[in-house]
Write a protein that holds these residues in place. Structure first.
Motif, PDB file in Angstrom:
ATOM      1  N   UNK A 110       4.591   8.835  20.739  1.00  0.00           N
ATOM      2  CA  UNK A 110       4.402   7.578  20.013  1.00  0.00           C
ATOM      3  C   UNK A 110       4.860   7.737  18.568  1.00  0.00           C
ATOM      4  N   UNK A 111       5.274   6.600  18.025  1.00  0.00           N
ATOM      5  CA  UNK A 111       5.687   6.538  16.630  1.00  0.00           C
ATOM      6  C   UNK A 111       4.708   5.641  15.898  1.00  0.00           C
ATOM      7  N   UNK A 112       4.153   6.168  14.822  1.00  0.00           N
ATOM      8  CA  UNK A 112       3.281   5.392  13.936  1.00  0.00           C
ATOM      9  C   UNK A 112       4.092   5.001  12.715  1.00  0.00           C
ATOM     10  N   UNK A 113       4.028   3.737  12.324  1.00  0.00           N
ATOM     11  CA  UNK A 113       4.696   3.294  11.105  1.00  0.00           C
ATOM     12  C   UNK A 113       3.691   2.481  10.303  1.00  0.00           C
ATOM     13  N   UNK A 114       3.345   2.974   9.128  1.00  0.00           N
ATOM     14  CA  UNK A 114       2.397   2.243   8.296  1.00  0.00           C
ATOM     15  C   UNK A 114       1.619   3.161   7.381  1.00  0.00           C
ATOM     16  N   UNK A 115       0.565   2.595   6.810  1.00  0.00           N
ATOM     17  CA  UNK A 115      -0.246   3.314   5.842  1.00  0.00           C
ATOM     18  C   UNK A 115      -1.671   2.776   5.890  1.00  0.00           C
ATOM     19  N   UNK A 116      -2.591   3.538   5.342  1.00  0.00           N
ATOM     20  CA  UNK A 116      -3.966   3.077   5.178  1.00  0.00           C
ATOM     21  C   UNK A 116      -4.398   3.340   3.747  1.00  0.00           C
ATOM     22  N   UNK A 117      -5.383   2.577   3.305  1.00  0.00           N
ATOM     23  CA  UNK A 117      -5.930   2.740   1.965  1.00  0.00           C
ATOM     24  C   UNK A 117      -7.312   3.361   2.073  1.00  0.00           C
ATOM     25  N   UNK A 118      -7.479   4.516   1.398  1.00  0.00           N
ATOM     26  CA  UNK A 118      -8.760   5.205   1.349  1.00  0.00           C
ATOM     27  C   UNK A 118      -9.251   5.180  -0.094  1.00  0.00           C
ATOM     28  N   UNK A 119     -10.377   5.822  -0.367  1.00  0.00           N
ATOM     29  CA  UNK A 119     -10.933   5.861  -1.723  1.00  0.00           C
ATOM     30  C   UNK A 119     -10.667   7.226  -2.336  1.00  0.00           C
ATOM     31  N   UNK A 120     -10.032   7.224  -3.517  1.00  0.00           N
ATOM     32  CA  UNK A 120      -9.759   8.466  -4.245  1.00  0.00           C
ATOM     33  C   UNK A 120     -11.083   9.111  -4.630  1.00  0.00           C
ATOM     34  N   UNK A 121     -11.228  10.395  -4.356  1.00  0.00           N
ATOM     35  CA  UNK A 121     -12.474  11.090  -4.641  1.00  0.00           C
ATOM     36  C   UNK A 121     -12.601  11.517  -6.100  1.00  0.00           C
ATOM     37  N   UNK A 122     -11.564  11.262  -6.911  1.00  0.00           N
ATOM     38  CA  UNK A 122     -11.647  11.551  -8.350  1.00  0.00           C
ATOM     39  C   UNK A 122     -12.009  10.301  -9.137  1.00  0.00           C
ATOM     40  N   UNK A 123     -11.189   9.245  -8.978  1.00  0.00           N
ATOM     41  CA  UNK A 123     -11.381   8.044  -9.804  1.00  0.00           C
ATOM     42  C   UNK A 123     -12.080   6.916  -9.055  1.00  0.00           C
TER      43      UNK A 123
END
Length: 197
Positions: free
Chosen positions: A83-96
């Motif tokens: 399978x091919x995944x194309x995309x992105x996800x938004x997580x929370x930066x653990x610094x800021x």
């Protein structure tokens, strides 16, 4: 038109007939039905539809759909899930503590082995899983947990502690920081004694 071209076009038509027409990604694939004929699916998936992934997604940033192209096929008597995944996800930066984007785009090919004797039939670098460890038996069908396997790969691609490359840690200070009193170096007294000996 040559006979080989006729055979190719017939094969293409046959393969198109075997492809299921589903608008949403199936949670499972029936191996009884598709392991010999092959299975293909292409479409978009909402990141929040994955139960484990949704717990780490950033809720302040809008998530884009992930494009998926899935192919279950048999080669050299070994079943493969590509399978091919194309995309992105938004997580929370653990610094800021601000949203940080994690790129997911990649190609995957996992060999699905009936038993360990088939390991010799695949490349050393190829990822593989034993079917007996992942297939759920729901009589009369053997079900491959497609959605769970894809979610596993997405979770492996996301860092445990996501962070921007260039941000400062978010720190809030309460009250004043007390100044440290200068203490006398205990070795200073030894140094003065050394000079007297």
């Amino acid at each position: 038109m040559s006979s080989t071209q006729d055979n190719k076009s017939l094969a293409l038509q046959a393969s198109k007939l075997q492809v299921p027409t589903s608008t949403s990604m199936p949670d499972n694939i029936s191996l009884n039905k598709w392991e010999d004929t092959g299975f293909e699916w292409e479409g978009e998936v909402v990141p929040s539809s994955f139960e484990r992934l949704v717990t780490v997604l950033n809720t302040e940033h809008e998530q884009s759909n992930i494009l998926l192209n899935i192919n279950l096929y048999r080669r050299n008597n070994v079943l493969h899930l590509a399978f091919t995944l194309t995309g992105e996800v938004w997580l929370t930066c653990q610094r800021c503590l601000q949203p940080v984007v994690i790129e997911l785009t990649d190609d995957y090919n996992i060999a699905l082995l009936d038993d360990e004797s088939q390991i010799r039939l695949i490349n050393e670098e190829q990822d593989y899983l034993l079917l007996e460890e992942i297939v759920t038996e729901q009589s009369p069908e053997r079900l491959l947990p497609l959605k769970k396997l894809i979610e596993d790969e997405i979770l492996l691609k996301t860092p445990m502690a996501p962070k921007h490359d260039d941000c400062e840690m978010s720190v809030e200070q309460f009250g004043e920081i007390p100044e440290e009193e200068e203490t006398e170096n205990p070795f200073a007294a030894l140094a003065s004694l050394k000079g007297n000996l």
